[in-house]
Scaffold this active site. Structure first.
Site, PDB file in Angstrom:
ATOM      1  N   GLY A 117     -21.679 112.797  57.086  1.00 48.55           N
ATOM      2  CA  GLY A 117     -20.330 112.392  55.472  1.00 48.55           C
ATOM      3  C   GLY A 117     -19.931 111.866  55.678  1.00 48.55           C
ATOM      4  O   GLY A 117     -20.354 110.533  56.192  1.00 48.55           O
ATOM      5  N   PHE A 118     -19.149 111.676  55.454  1.00 51.15           N
ATOM      6  CA  PHE A 118     -17.839 110.196  55.218  1.00 51.15           C
ATOM      7  C   PHE A 118     -17.440 109.815  57.184  1.00 51.15           C
ATOM      8  O   PHE A 118     -18.195 108.820  56.843  1.00 51.15           O
ATOM      9  CB  PHE A 118     -16.933 110.204  54.723  1.00 51.15           C
ATOM     10  CG  PHE A 118     -14.751 109.003  54.798  1.00 51.15           C
ATOM     11  CD1 PHE A 118     -15.858 108.530  54.610  1.00 51.15           C
ATOM     12  CD2 PHE A 118     -14.592 109.727  55.351  1.00 51.15           C
ATOM     13  CE1 PHE A 118     -14.469 107.235  54.778  1.00 51.15           C
ATOM     14  CE2 PHE A 118     -13.170 108.478  54.892  1.00 51.15           C
ATOM     15  CZ  PHE A 118     -13.533 107.565  55.475  1.00 51.15           C
ATOM     16  N   ASP A 163     -27.068 118.069  59.423  1.00 52.94           N
ATOM     17  CA  ASP A 163     -26.145 117.909  57.795  1.00 52.94           C
ATOM     18  C   ASP A 163     -26.487 118.891  56.934  1.00 52.94           C
ATOM     19  O   ASP A 163     -27.747 118.536  56.844  1.00 52.94           O
ATOM     20  CB  ASP A 163     -25.492 116.530  57.752  1.00 52.94           C
ATOM     21  CG  ASP A 163     -24.163 116.455  57.287  1.00 52.94           C
ATOM     22  OD1 ASP A 163     -24.154 117.370  56.200  1.00 52.94           O
ATOM     23  OD2 ASP A 163     -22.931 115.201  57.194  1.00 52.94           O
ATOM     24  N   LEU A 169     -18.088 116.400  64.044  1.00 49.04           N
ATOM     25  CA  LEU A 169     -17.208 116.457  62.559  1.00 49.04           C
ATOM     26  C   LEU A 169     -17.615 117.327  61.398  1.00 49.04           C
ATOM     27  O   LEU A 169     -16.582 116.869  60.955  1.00 49.04           O
ATOM     28  CB  LEU A 169     -18.010 115.074  62.228  1.00 49.04           C
ATOM     29  CG  LEU A 169     -17.350 114.029  63.409  1.00 49.04           C
ATOM     30  CD1 LEU A 169     -17.996 112.788  62.829  1.00 49.04           C
ATOM     31  CD2 LEU A 169     -16.404 113.915  64.356  1.00 49.04           C
ATOM     32  N   TYR A 212      -6.457 126.810  56.770  1.00 46.54           N
ATOM     33  CA  TYR A 212      -8.020 125.086  57.274  1.00 46.54           C
ATOM     34  C   TYR A 212      -6.985 124.858  58.649  1.00 46.54           C
ATOM     35  O   TYR A 212      -7.668 124.601  59.109  1.00 46.54           O
ATOM     36  CB  TYR A 212      -7.578 123.552  56.055  1.00 46.54           C
ATOM     37  CG  TYR A 212      -7.893 122.488  56.429  1.00 46.54           C
ATOM     38  CD1 TYR A 212     -10.006 122.370  57.068  1.00 46.54           C
ATOM     39  CD2 TYR A 212      -7.436 121.205  56.876  1.00 46.54           C
ATOM     40  CE1 TYR A 212     -10.117 121.334  57.420  1.00 46.54           C
ATOM     41  CE2 TYR A 212      -8.216 120.198  56.793  1.00 46.54           C
ATOM     42  CZ  TYR A 212      -9.420 119.754  57.668  1.00 46.54           C
ATOM     43  OH  TYR A 212      -9.698 119.122  57.836  1.00 46.54           O
ATOM     44  N   LYS A 266      -8.854 124.763  62.468  1.00 44.84           N
ATOM     45  CA  LYS A 266      -8.622 123.767  63.278  1.00 44.84           C
ATOM     46  C   LYS A 266      -8.130 123.785  64.518  1.00 44.84           C
ATOM     47  O   LYS A 266      -8.333 123.551  65.506  1.00 44.84           O
ATOM     48  CB  LYS A 266      -8.472 122.297  62.482  1.00 44.84           C
ATOM     49  CG  LYS A 266      -9.517 121.615  60.911  1.00 44.84           C
ATOM     50  CD  LYS A 266     -10.726 121.223  61.917  1.00 44.84           C
ATOM     51  CE  LYS A 266     -11.581 120.563  61.508  1.00 44.84           C
ATOM     52  NZ  LYS A 266     -13.005 120.059  61.932  1.00 44.84           N
TER      53      LYS A 266
END
Ligand code: UDP
Length: 349
Positions: A10-11, A31, A73, A146, A150
């Site tokens: 990912g980013f 991933d 992540l 979200y 988290k």
């Protein structure tokens, strides 16, 4: 050292992988996303891409057994997911961190957990210190799923810390940079970018006075790496960001300026973009004292320079999309709620 990065394609994960590879470490990137952001590393013998999910416990155990340091992540991220598929957000994020922690505890591996500035919700008392209150709205507002997912992850990290596990919690503040999502997707920077690339008006929600603290990827990655490497970070929570506050109207103006061209700014009501299951946050600013003192990282790249690098990357890379016919490029429709399991969208897991 062997480093496991979930969401490694990912980013943030791809940049973090680069950081460790450049310093001689071995990286395992787990991933389900495509390899588009890590293609440049696929030939590297110290880089291993495992195209699978952290919900697959057998694969995960194998990786945890051989990696000394774990970065978790991987998650379902993005306002579009919070309002269209809250089930997926909760299911993947809450079960994922439990899988990681259970195995890390078994093998005594340090875990760095990527949390979010969303955990503070809409606490109006900015800047936020790590121990400040969480102020959230009703559970009927999907946006908060979200934040809650988290925060549950953070509670699990702190519970495992009590059982002797080394954990670090990082709360990211609007990180942007090359490889961020894709144009039109995910976050405000890429949404504005898509509009600029097509020569459409930039859609500023509300009157554009709402603020965010935009953090350039390079700064966020340096802090992330240090959180994994420094012993002093163990057991701590860190805001990862900058205390420079930017309004959405200012962002639109700077992006237009850096991009060059005559794009118009269009003010759109929040409901037109997100429907009713969304609530915006008026101000979001971190106190980053702890990041500076314990992780030794001070953000270096300002907004204008960061946007210049980001825009350049998108113009040159596959992130660029072909212009669409003008009539199809009208304002986005509100997101529609879907039933559990109905989503075909790909999440970064
Ligand atoms: N926003 C905007 N225009 C858009 C999309 C988003 O002005 O086309 C605003 C949004 O209302 C919010 C801010 O940009 O105040 C940041 O939104 P983003 O989706 O990036 O994530 P957030 O920071 O809210 O988690």
């Amino acid at each position: 050292m062997n480093v496991l990065i979930t969401g490694g394609a990912g980013f943030l994960g791809s940049h973090l992988g680069d950081w460790f590879l450049q310093r001689g470490h071995t990286v395992y990137a787990l991933d389900i996303a495509s390899d588009a952001k890590i293609r440049h590393n696929l030939e590297n013998t110290r880089f291993h891409f495992i195209p699978d999910s952290f919900l697959n416990v057998d694969i995960l155990e194998n990786l945890v057994a051989k990696c000394e340091l774990i970065y978790h992540l991987g998650a379902v991220v993005g306002v579009e997911h919070y309002v269209s598929d809250p089930y997926k957000v909760l299911n993947v994020n809450v079960n994922g961190i439990q899988n990681i922690l259970r195995l890390a505890h078994r093998y005594d591996r340090k875990v760095v957990f990527s949390s979010t500035s969303e955990v503070y919700g809409r606490n109006p008392k900015v800047p936020w210190k790590e121990d400040d209150d969480r102020v959230l709205g009703s559970t009927r507002i999907d946006r908060w799923c979200y934040s809650t997912s988290k925060a549950v992850g953070e509670h699990f990290c702190l519970a495992y810390k009590k059982m002797g596990l080394r954990t670090v919690i990082l709360r990211y503040f609007n990180v942007y940079g090359p490889r961020l999502d894709a144009v039109d997707k995910g976050r405000v920077v890429t949404i504005f970018l898509g509009q600029l690339l097509r020569g459409q008006p930039i859609t500023v929600v509300g009157n554009g006075s709402q603020t965010r603290s935009f953090t350039y990827s390079e700064d966020a990655i340096e802090a992330t790496a240090q959180a994994g490497l420094r012993k002093e970070a163990d057991g701590e929570i860190f805001n990862i960001g900058t205390d420079v506050e930017t309004s959405m109207l200012e962002l639109a103006n700077v992006m237009r300026d850096v991009f060059g061209g005559p794009a118009k700014i269009e003010f759109v009501p929040q409901q037109k973009i997100y429907g009713n299951s969304y609530e915006d946050i008026q101000r979001r600013v971190p106190d980053v004292t702890r990041m500076k003192t314990i992780l030794g990282v001070t953000p270096k790249v300002g907004l204008r320079e960061g946007l210049r690098r980001t825009i350049e990357w998108f113009k040159e890379s596959e992130g660029w999309i072909e212009p669409k016919p003008a009539k199809k490029a009208a304002a986005k429709k509100p997101m529609v709620k879907k039933a559990p399991f109905a989503s075909t969208k790909k999440a970064k897991v």
